[in-house]
Design a protein around this motif. Sequence first.
Motif, PDB file in Angstrom:
ATOM      1  N   ASN A 229       0.842  -1.194   0.000  1.00 46.50           N
ATOM      2  CA  ASN A 229       0.000   0.000   0.000  1.00 46.50           C
ATOM      3  C   ASN A 229       0.875   1.240   0.000  1.00 46.50           C
ATOM      4  O   ASN A 229       1.915   1.273   0.670  1.00 46.50           O
ATOM      5  N   MET A 230       0.455   2.240  -0.734  1.00 48.27           N
ATOM      6  CA  MET A 230       1.262   3.462  -0.828  1.00 48.27           C
ATOM      7  C   MET A 230       0.407   4.684  -0.562  1.00 48.27           C
ATOM      8  O   MET A 230      -0.794   4.676  -0.834  1.00 48.27           O
ATOM      9  N   ARG A 231       1.066   5.714  -0.023  1.00 48.71           N
ATOM     10  CA  ARG A 231       0.337   6.952   0.219  1.00 48.71           C
ATOM     11  C   ARG A 231       1.076   8.133  -0.401  1.00 48.71           C
ATOM     12  O   ARG A 231       0.584   8.742  -1.323  1.00 48.71           O
ATOM     13  N   CYS A 232       2.316   8.414   0.089  1.00 50.75           N
ATOM     14  CA  CYS A 232       3.000   9.613  -0.424  1.00 50.75           C
ATOM     15  C   CYS A 232       3.695   9.339  -1.759  1.00 50.75           C
ATOM     16  O   CYS A 232       3.767  10.201  -2.611  1.00 50.75           O
ATOM     17  N   ALA A 233       4.231   8.128  -1.918  1.00 53.82           N
ATOM     18  CA  ALA A 233       5.005   7.711  -3.103  1.00 53.82           C
ATOM     19  C   ALA A 233       6.336   8.441  -3.222  1.00 53.82           C
ATOM     20  O   ALA A 233       7.010   8.327  -4.240  1.00 53.82           O
ATOM     21  N   THR A 234       6.721   9.189  -2.196  1.00 51.77           N
ATOM     22  CA  THR A 234       7.962   9.958  -2.266  1.00 51.77           C
ATOM     23  C   THR A 234       8.940   9.606  -1.148  1.00 51.77           C
ATOM     24  O   THR A 234       9.852  10.367  -0.843  1.00 51.77           O
ATOM     25  N   GLY A 235       8.727   8.470  -0.489  1.00 51.90           N
ATOM     26  CA  GLY A 235       9.691   8.016   0.509  1.00 51.90           C
ATOM     27  C   GLY A 235       9.551   8.691   1.861  1.00 51.90           C
ATOM     28  O   GLY A 235      10.492   8.691   2.654  1.00 51.90           O
ATOM     29  N   HIS A 236       8.384   9.273   2.174  1.00 48.21           N
ATOM     30  CA  HIS A 236       8.248  10.009   3.429  1.00 48.21           C
ATOM     31  C   HIS A 236       7.325   9.360   4.464  1.00 48.21           C
ATOM     32  O   HIS A 236       7.567   9.478   5.657  1.00 48.21           O
ATOM     33  N   CYS A 237       6.257   8.672   4.041  1.00 49.35           N
ATOM     34  CA  CYS A 237       5.228   8.250   5.017  1.00 49.35           C
ATOM     35  C   CYS A 237       5.496   6.866   5.610  1.00 49.35           C
ATOM     36  O   CYS A 237       4.962   6.532   6.658  1.00 49.35           O
ATOM     37  N   GLY A 238       6.273   6.032   4.925  1.00 49.31           N
ATOM     38  CA  GLY A 238       6.592   4.701   5.433  1.00 49.31           C
ATOM     39  C   GLY A 238       5.550   3.634   5.144  1.00 49.31           C
ATOM     40  O   GLY A 238       5.719   2.483   5.533  1.00 49.31           O
ATOM     41  N   HIS A 239       4.451   3.982   4.487  1.00 52.35           N
ATOM     42  CA  HIS A 239       3.400   2.998   4.220  1.00 52.35           C
ATOM     43  C   HIS A 239       3.872   1.805   3.406  1.00 52.35           C
ATOM     44  O   HIS A 239       3.344   0.712   3.537  1.00 52.35           O
ATOM     45  N   CYS A 240       4.847   2.016   2.556  1.00 57.83           N
ATOM     46  CA  CYS A 240       5.233   0.968   1.603  1.00 57.83           C
ATOM     47  C   CYS A 240       6.473   0.212   2.059  1.00 57.83           C
ATOM     48  O   CYS A 240       7.152  -0.402   1.243  1.00 57.83           O
ATOM     49  N   GLN A 241       6.761   0.246   3.350  1.00 58.08           N
ATOM     50  CA  GLN A 241       8.002  -0.354   3.840  1.00 58.08           C
ATOM     51  C   GLN A 241       8.005  -1.875   3.692  1.00 58.08           C
ATOM     52  O   GLN A 241       7.027  -2.557   3.989  1.00 58.08           O
ATOM     53  N   LEU A 247       9.241   0.762  -0.877  1.00 58.38           N
ATOM     54  CA  LEU A 247       9.033   0.270  -2.249  1.00 58.38           C
ATOM     55  C   LEU A 247       8.631   1.370  -3.231  1.00 58.38           C
ATOM     56  O   LEU A 247       8.771   1.184  -4.431  1.00 58.38           O
ATOM     57  N   CYS A 248       8.130   2.511  -2.736  1.00 57.82           N
ATOM     58  CA  CYS A 248       7.811   3.591  -3.680  1.00 57.82           C
ATOM     59  C   CYS A 248       9.087   4.219  -4.225  1.00 57.82           C
ATOM     60  O   CYS A 248       9.079   4.801  -5.302  1.00 57.82           O
ATOM     61  N   ARG A 249      10.176   4.092  -3.477  1.00 59.45           N
ATOM     62  CA  ARG A 249      11.432   4.722  -3.854  1.00 59.45           C
ATOM     63  C   ARG A 249      12.463   3.687  -4.308  1.00 59.45           C
ATOM     64  O   ARG A 249      13.096   3.829  -5.354  1.00 59.45           O
TER      65      ARG A 249
HETATM   66  S1  FES Z   1       4.407   5.482   0.041  1.00 52.78           S
HETATM   67 FE1  FES Z   1       5.135   6.848   1.550  1.00 52.78          FE
HETATM   68  S2  FES Z   1       7.144   6.123   1.917  1.00 52.78           S
HETATM   69 FE2  FES Z   1       6.461   4.921   0.220  1.00 52.78          FE
END
Ligand code: FES
Length: 268
Positions: A229-241, A247-249
């Motif tokens: 699952n992704m939220r920010c897609a810019t490596g800031h929120c940690g959702h995609c860890q 994984l977004c980055r």
């Molecule tokens: S979606 Fe926020 S850190 Fe990857």
Amino acid sequence: MSQTPLPHLVVDRQEETHDTVTLTLEPLGRPLAPFAPGRFAMLYAFGVGEIPVSVSRISDGQGLAHTVRAVGAVSRALYGLGTGASVGVRGPFGTRWDTAAARGRDLLVIAGGIGLAPLRPLIHAVLAEPHAYGQLNVLVGARTPADLLYPDEFHAWRRPFAAVTVDRPSADWTGRVGVVTTLLGDARFTPADTTAFVCGPEVMIRATARALVHQGVPPDHIQVSLERNMRCATGHCGHCQLGPLLLCRDGPVIGYDQAEPLLTVREL
Ligand code: FES
Ligand SMILES: Cc1cc2nc3c(=O)[nH]c(=O)nc-3n(C[C@H](O)[C@H](O)[C@H](O)COP(=O)(O)OP(=O)(O)OC[C@H]3O[C@@H](n4cnc5c(N)ncnc54)[C@H](O)[C@@H]3O)c2cc1C
């Protein structure tokens, strides 16, 4: 890379299956940076929400496209958009399929279900430069014959080598039934000189990568695309860890040499 969703117009809507649609988008103003195969956008269905969706077509003169399977609130809203509707787009994000590392080698492109969407621009890129690679093999697993994406294009991919297997055959299905790894026996490749690109449900990725390693494909020449699952897609929120990765980055495309220890721990 834009952090604000830029308005785009749906200029074409292609119904792929009963729950999957390909939307061709054109910017209403400033265009996004160019996409590469494997990278993704955050698509915003106005008033509903935003989800990550891979690019499924880049450059065959028909514009930028995304193929969306309706599974929940946002993907259903995107699925319901008609031509002329607007959608917000951020991106491109993430890592790409590394075709440079695959030059001169045989190729296995292995997809499960909607996993064929992120792999389609890769197949287009390889077909545009047929002499840069060895044998191309496209192996696809679908739930039923009616769930196969891009059936018209698939026909054209048969000339290198392409095969489909389904989980549940229809009465008139004469093709293969079973998991996608059963197609490996028909593919034409020299394992040590092969690069594999794998996308689909995680259980399919795991089984496929293990089978490939077992056959002698080097783990660092198996590229997998992983989803969280992704939220920010810019490596800031940690959702995609996933373990030490965001994984977004750092993904979604990573080498199986890196993915393997992370995929064996279910809770990561
Ligand atoms: S979606 Fe926020 S850190 Fe990857
Ligand atoms: C990098 C990346 C690329 C993607 N590319 C595509 C694509 O090209 N086409 C496409 O149709 N989908 C793609 N997805 C999956 C898509 O983002 C999810 O289906 C979507 O987020 C679901 O949101 P929703 O609001 O529609 O459903 P929700 O209500 O959020 O979820 C519905 C169901 O889907 C599951 N789900 C939610 N998010 C994901 C996810 N990321 N991966 C797996 N299962 C999930 C939920 O557990 C739930 O069972 C991609 C995901 C990532 C991370």
